[in-house]
Write a protein that holds these residues in place. Sequence first.
Motif, short mmCIF file in Angstrom:
data_model
loop_
_atom_site.label_atom_id
_atom_site.label_comp_id
_atom_site.label_asym_id
_atom_site.label_seq_id
_atom_site.Cartn_x
_atom_site.Cartn_y
_atom_site.Cartn_z
N LEU A 241 -11.21 6.57 -14.22
CA LEU A 241 -10.04 7.44 -14.36
C LEU A 241 -10.44 8.85 -14.78
N ALA A 242 -11.41 8.95 -15.71
CA ALA A 242 -11.86 10.26 -16.17
C ALA A 242 -12.49 11.06 -15.02
N LEU A 243 -13.27 10.38 -14.19
CA LEU A 243 -13.89 11.05 -13.06
C LEU A 243 -12.83 11.50 -12.05
N ALA A 244 -11.82 10.65 -11.83
CA ALA A 244 -10.73 11.01 -10.91
C ALA A 244 -9.98 12.25 -11.41
N VAL A 245 -9.68 12.27 -12.71
CA VAL A 245 -8.97 13.40 -13.30
C VAL A 245 -9.81 14.67 -13.22
N ARG A 246 -11.11 14.52 -13.51
CA ARG A 246 -11.99 15.68 -13.47
C ARG A 246 -12.07 16.28 -12.06
N LEU A 247 -12.14 15.43 -11.06
CA LEU A 247 -12.21 15.91 -9.68
C LEU A 247 -10.93 16.63 -9.29
N LEU A 248 -9.78 16.06 -9.68
CA LEU A 248 -8.49 16.68 -9.35
C LEU A 248 -8.25 17.96 -10.14
N ALA A 249 -8.91 18.10 -11.30
CA ALA A 249 -8.73 19.29 -12.12
C ALA A 249 -9.48 20.50 -11.56
N ASP A 250 -10.41 20.25 -10.64
CA ASP A 250 -11.17 21.33 -10.04
C ASP A 250 -10.26 22.17 -9.13
N PRO A 251 -10.12 23.47 -9.39
CA PRO A 251 -9.24 24.31 -8.55
C PRO A 251 -9.63 24.31 -7.07
N SER A 252 -10.91 24.01 -6.78
CA SER A 252 -11.37 24.01 -5.39
C SER A 252 -11.17 22.67 -4.70
N HIS A 253 -10.54 21.70 -5.41
CA HIS A 253 -10.33 20.39 -4.79
C HIS A 253 -9.37 20.53 -3.61
N PRO A 254 -9.70 19.91 -2.46
CA PRO A 254 -8.88 20.06 -1.25
C PRO A 254 -7.40 19.76 -1.44
N VAL A 255 -7.06 18.72 -2.24
CA VAL A 255 -5.66 18.38 -2.45
C VAL A 255 -4.91 19.52 -3.13
N ARG A 256 -5.55 20.14 -4.12
CA ARG A 256 -4.91 21.25 -4.83
C ARG A 256 -4.76 22.47 -3.91
N ILE A 257 -5.76 22.66 -3.04
CA ILE A 257 -5.67 23.77 -2.08
C ILE A 257 -4.55 23.53 -1.07
N TRP A 258 -4.47 22.29 -0.58
CA TRP A 258 -3.43 21.94 0.39
C TRP A 258 -2.04 22.09 -0.20
N LEU A 259 -1.91 21.71 -1.51
CA LEU A 259 -0.61 21.77 -2.16
C LEU A 259 -0.31 23.16 -2.73
N GLY A 260 -1.33 24.01 -2.78
CA GLY A 260 -1.14 25.35 -3.29
C GLY A 260 -0.95 25.42 -4.77
N VAL A 261 -1.62 24.49 -5.52
CA VAL A 261 -1.50 24.47 -6.99
C VAL A 261 -2.84 24.74 -7.65
#
Length: 261
Positions: A241-261
């Motif tokens: 879970l910690a690794l999943a959160v850390r990956l999603l917390a990265d501003p360059s993560h594709p999901v965050r880029i796609w969602l514009g957050v």
Amino acid sequence: MFELTYHVILFLFIAAFLAGFIDSIAGGGGMITIPAMLLAGIPPLETLGTNKLQSLFGSGSASIAYARGGHVNLRGQLPMVFMSALGSAFGALLATVVPGDVLKAVLPFLLAAIALYFAFKPSISDIDRHSRMTPFLFSMTLAPAIGFYDGVFGPGTGSFFMLAFVSLAGYGVLKATAHTKFLNFGSNFGAFCVFLAYGVVLWKVGIIMGIGQFLGAQVGSRFAMRIGARIIKPLLVITSLALAVRLLADPSHPVRIWLGV
């Protein structure tokens, strides 16, 4: 030549020791060592290459400790380890071809799913259960596939090996952890050979961190063998879970880029 000050070297040694301790029990050591090396100013490609060198010490140390404890037959696991190393070497070579953004996007959700699987499946313990896959089939399919992933990207490799050993090979949690470390050693070695050929391994940093990894893995593996599933299962859930959160917390993560957050 990339040079580091003594206090930064000490910081990397401590980070490697902590990573070795955690990785020998539940995997996810790269979650500590890779950010630590990047924070120290080591370039990304050299970070990946050096990380594979120091990871060899940790996975090798844990494998020896588990073998001495009677939880894994190193010689009997050589075919799986060889296939894991082969898959990892191909993964490192073909890293530019594999769609990295897709892996980055999907990985946090896969890790969360693994965490939920181990958290809510009550039958998981140190007791072996019925195997759904022969050792030969495991060696020919899952070992090289997960090794390939480790060469291409890497984070969560130990969690994927653990899930495969528990759910398909029928291993108890402690036995799965022991076998995961040896296959992880193989995947580290395969990718390391490729990075070595490209000349992106910092030997001084890798060996100093490797010593920290070796010592941390010795302490962690002995701790795991003494307590078993009571510590491995919750730490695996927390680490995934910690690794999943850390990956999603990265501003360059594709999901965050796609969602514009």
